[in-house]
Design a protein around this motif. Structure first.
Motif, PDB file in Angstrom:
ATOM      1  N   GLN A 153     -50.983 -77.667 -39.009  1.00 43.03           N
ATOM      2  CA  GLN A 153     -50.892 -76.678 -39.768  1.00 43.03           C
ATOM      3  C   GLN A 153     -51.074 -75.324 -39.002  1.00 43.03           C
ATOM      4  O   GLN A 153     -51.687 -75.170 -38.177  1.00 43.03           O
ATOM      5  CB  GLN A 153     -52.102 -76.896 -40.834  1.00 43.03           C
ATOM      6  CG  GLN A 153     -52.034 -78.022 -41.795  1.00 43.03           C
ATOM      7  CD  GLN A 153     -53.130 -78.156 -42.667  1.00 43.03           C
ATOM      8  OE1 GLN A 153     -54.178 -78.545 -42.513  1.00 43.03           O
ATOM      9  NE2 GLN A 153     -53.108 -77.308 -44.103  1.00 43.03           N
ATOM     10  N   VAL A 154     -50.357 -74.288 -39.789  1.00 45.79           N
ATOM     11  CA  VAL A 154     -50.400 -73.091 -39.101  1.00 45.79           C
ATOM     12  C   VAL A 154     -50.637 -72.240 -40.136  1.00 45.79           C
ATOM     13  O   VAL A 154     -50.444 -72.176 -41.262  1.00 45.79           O
ATOM     14  CB  VAL A 154     -48.833 -72.753 -38.543  1.00 45.79           C
ATOM     15  CG1 VAL A 154     -48.475 -73.524 -37.311  1.00 45.79           C
ATOM     16  CG2 VAL A 154     -47.824 -72.675 -39.461  1.00 45.79           C
ATOM     17  N   ALA A 155     -51.433 -71.154 -39.420  1.00 45.31           N
ATOM     18  CA  ALA A 155     -51.945 -70.106 -40.556  1.00 45.31           C
ATOM     19  C   ALA A 155     -50.896 -69.142 -41.197  1.00 45.31           C
ATOM     20  O   ALA A 155     -51.070 -68.710 -42.289  1.00 45.31           O
ATOM     21  CB  ALA A 155     -53.148 -69.286 -39.777  1.00 45.31           C
ATOM     22  N   ASP A 156     -49.748 -68.752 -40.329  1.00 42.39           N
ATOM     23  CA  ASP A 156     -48.940 -67.646 -40.718  1.00 42.39           C
ATOM     24  C   ASP A 156     -47.604 -68.279 -41.084  1.00 42.39           C
ATOM     25  O   ASP A 156     -47.153 -69.515 -40.565  1.00 42.39           O
ATOM     26  CB  ASP A 156     -48.914 -66.484 -39.574  1.00 42.39           C
ATOM     27  CG  ASP A 156     -50.099 -65.839 -39.178  1.00 42.39           C
ATOM     28  OD1 ASP A 156     -50.786 -65.774 -40.273  1.00 42.39           O
ATOM     29  OD2 ASP A 156     -50.426 -65.703 -38.248  1.00 42.39           O
ATOM     30  N   ARG A 157     -46.878 -67.714 -41.891  1.00 42.97           N
ATOM     31  CA  ARG A 157     -45.556 -68.153 -42.230  1.00 42.97           C
ATOM     32  C   ARG A 157     -44.606 -68.264 -40.883  1.00 42.97           C
ATOM     33  O   ARG A 157     -44.666 -67.554 -40.109  1.00 42.97           O
ATOM     34  CB  ARG A 157     -44.880 -67.014 -42.929  1.00 42.97           C
ATOM     35  CG  ARG A 157     -43.476 -67.454 -43.557  1.00 42.97           C
ATOM     36  CD  ARG A 157     -43.678 -68.218 -45.048  1.00 42.97           C
ATOM     37  NE  ARG A 157     -42.238 -68.736 -45.577  1.00 42.97           N
ATOM     38  CZ  ARG A 157     -41.570 -67.891 -46.317  1.00 42.97           C
ATOM     39  NH1 ARG A 157     -42.216 -66.793 -46.906  1.00 42.97           N
ATOM     40  NH2 ARG A 157     -40.442 -68.394 -46.668  1.00 42.97           N
ATOM     41  N   ILE A 158     -43.808 -69.463 -41.030  1.00 44.22           N
ATOM     42  CA  ILE A 158     -43.396 -69.879 -39.738  1.00 44.22           C
ATOM     43  C   ILE A 158     -42.020 -68.982 -39.661  1.00 44.22           C
ATOM     44  O   ILE A 158     -41.149 -68.975 -40.254  1.00 44.22           O
ATOM     45  CB  ILE A 158     -42.600 -71.481 -40.009  1.00 44.22           C
ATOM     46  CG1 ILE A 158     -44.000 -72.373 -40.001  1.00 44.22           C
ATOM     47  CG2 ILE A 158     -41.803 -71.795 -38.804  1.00 44.22           C
ATOM     48  CD1 ILE A 158     -43.447 -73.868 -40.605  1.00 44.22           C
ATOM     49  N   ALA A 159     -42.111 -68.404 -38.286  1.00 47.89           N
ATOM     50  CA  ALA A 159     -41.006 -67.390 -38.118  1.00 47.89           C
ATOM     51  C   ALA A 159     -39.821 -67.909 -37.374  1.00 47.89           C
ATOM     52  O   ALA A 159     -38.838 -67.537 -37.513  1.00 47.89           O
ATOM     53  CB  ALA A 159     -41.631 -66.227 -37.106  1.00 47.89           C
TER      54      ALA A 159
END
Length: 325
Positions: A52-58
């Motif tokens: 899981q990542v906190a920020d939108r996947i760039a």
């Protein structure tokens, strides 16, 4: 996070409304207490197939779609004979890659239960007749309120781990070990993979299994031969002609509540596959799902392809739907 083809959205739920579900003989992982495993730790990586990542996947993986064949169709949803919505599907395929998107718009009685719309994108690789998801995006929004859900998953290669971003944030507590997610597809790709396969000499097109993972649950969509059927006149721009009839089962693998593994849903679901015209066939495109049927008790629902059109790389269009009234 919701399961499979979101059951809050009436139309895509029809795809699974009639599937005969079952559990297969596996040692199912026990639930873990949320927050008890440190994200990113070795224990986390052994327990969950996603990071899981906190920020939108760039950063998203790149795929080459040069020379792609495009297929567009609208699936009309009906329940008990009443129109309940449309699923607009666009797919692009090359011998080694795929890209597909769909929009679900509900109508009629479906809006009595929930007035939401869904936009979904999926793309990845095709190799040796295996479709492997690299990117999956699903955005569902309720048109009558401010409620919404966004799920985004990506990975760099078919063998690498998924990164998952969602809003609201998903709470993972039912393990899906990474080895169970290798070479899986997402729910949208699974819909397409019902038909996007090559000719298999000596093997029935309905004799195969599609491994699916939506970031939360892992299951197999298993097809079993159920004969053939000639679809007759049902309306303008609908496919008419020979089809393979496949019964669909769903085998639960991981990510479910413990009590759900033992449950069976006594029901029927079928997909009808039409052969792609010879001039449009390619390595991984030999059939098109033109009709899906599901029934539970007295409830019967269908999704049927209207005006399925194949556009070749040179711009040539091939209409598979009936054109005469």
């Amino acid at each position: 996070m919701k399961q499979l083809l979101n059951t809050k959205t009436i139309v895509p739920a029809l795809l699974t409304a009639g599937i005969l579900t079952s559990a297969i003989a596996l040692d199912y992982p026990a639930d873990v207490e949320p927050g008890s495993i440190e994200p990113g730790s070795d224990e986390w990586k052994a327990t969950f197939a996603v990071d899981q990542v906190a920020d939108r996947i760039a950063s998203k993986p790149d795929i080459d779609l040069d020379g792609a064949t495009q297929l567009t169709t609208v699936y009309k949803g009906k329940a008990a004979g009443m129109n309940i919505g449309r699923l607009y599907l666009t797919s692009k395929l090359t011998p080694s890659t795929y890209h597909m998107s769909y929009k679900v718009v509900q109508s009629g009685v479906a809006k009595w239960f929930d007035n939401s719309e869904t936009d979904t994108v999926s793309y990845g690789t095709l190799a040796d007749s295996k479709m492997t998801a690299l990117y999956y995006f699903n955005h569902e929004r309720d048109k009558d309120s401010d409620e919404y859900e966004i799920v985004e998953m990506t990975r760099d290669t078919p063998d690498s781990r998924f990164r998952l971003w969602s809003e609201p944030e998903a709470v993972l507590k039912r393990p899906v070990p990474p080895e169970m997610a290798l070479h899986t597809v997402d729910p949208l790709a699974a819909l397409a993979l019902l038909g996007y396969v090559e000719e298999m000499p000596g093997k029935d097109v309905c004799d195969r299994t599609i491994p699916v993972f939506d970031g939360n649950r892992r299951f197999d969509m298993r097809l079993v031969p159920a004969g053939t059927k000639t679809l007759k006149r049902r309306g303008k721009r609908m496919y008419e002609g020979f089809t393979y009839r496949c019964r669909i089962y769903m085998d639960k693998i991981a990510g479910y509540k413990a009590k759900d593994y033992a449950k069976k849903q006594r029901a029927d679901a079928y997909v009808y596959l039409a052969p792609i015209p010879e001039e449009a066939k390619m390595q991984n495109l030999s059939y098109l799902p033109v009709l899906l049927e599901g029934q539970t008790g007295i409830f019967k629902a269908t999704l049927e392809a209207k005006d399925p059109t194949i556009t070749l790389a040179d711009g040539t269009e091939i209409k598979m739907g009936r054109t005469k009234s």
